[in-house]
Design an enzyme around this catalytic site. Sequence first.
Site, PDB file in Angstrom:
ATOM      1  CD  GLU A  46      -2.883  -1.077  -0.006  1.00 16.17           C
ATOM      2  OE1 GLU A  46      -3.285   0.396  -0.456  1.00 16.17           O
ATOM      3  OE2 GLU A  46      -3.559  -1.726  -0.369  1.00 16.17           O
ATOM      4  CG  ASN A  50      -0.718   5.233  -1.139  1.00 14.79           C
ATOM      5  OD1 ASN A  50      -1.491   4.943  -1.934  1.00 14.79           O
ATOM      6  ND2 ASN A  50      -0.998   5.270   0.272  1.00 14.79           N
ATOM      7  NE  ARG A 105      -4.690   3.308  -6.972  1.00 13.76           N
ATOM      8  CZ  ARG A 105      -4.274   2.114  -6.757  1.00 13.76           C
ATOM      9  NH1 ARG A 105      -4.564   1.355  -8.058  1.00 13.76           N
ATOM     10  NH2 ARG A 105      -3.759   1.467  -5.915  1.00 13.76           N
TER      11      ARG A 105
END
Length: 146
Positions: A46, A50, A105
């Site tokens: 994650e 990002n 997303r």
Amino acid sequence: MKNEMKLEFSALSENEAFARVSVGAFAAQLDPDMNELTELKTVVSEAVTNSILHGYDENPAGTICVMVKIDADSMEITIKDDGTGIENVEQAKEPLFTTKPDMERSGMGFTIMENFMDEVEIISEPGTGTTVYLKKRLAGARTLCN
């Protein structure tokens, strides 16, 4: 026991798997159970994703740094980029918030990190990048040589 490692790699989506697997292999020293290992690998995925998508807008010229420290029964993971930064960290942490709705997303990255880790700190400033600090205590942590 105290040990640490550091990885630096280009902001390419294929390097997300490299970071995830590397952190998982390093975590093996603490003999985590499968749930703990999955959680660690998920939060790394994650945070790195990002950085790639939001920090560098998928520009491979960007560099992502992953640092991991192991101490007795816990892991500290720091993921840093020098990308665009986050204008409003509190808003970015809200479930379902995304700045890339056209990319489908989910906006759940920070929520997942907060649910899987014991400590999460996000330090960011527009134009200077983002640092994500994660800490997890592992329930059954022991070195493999005990």
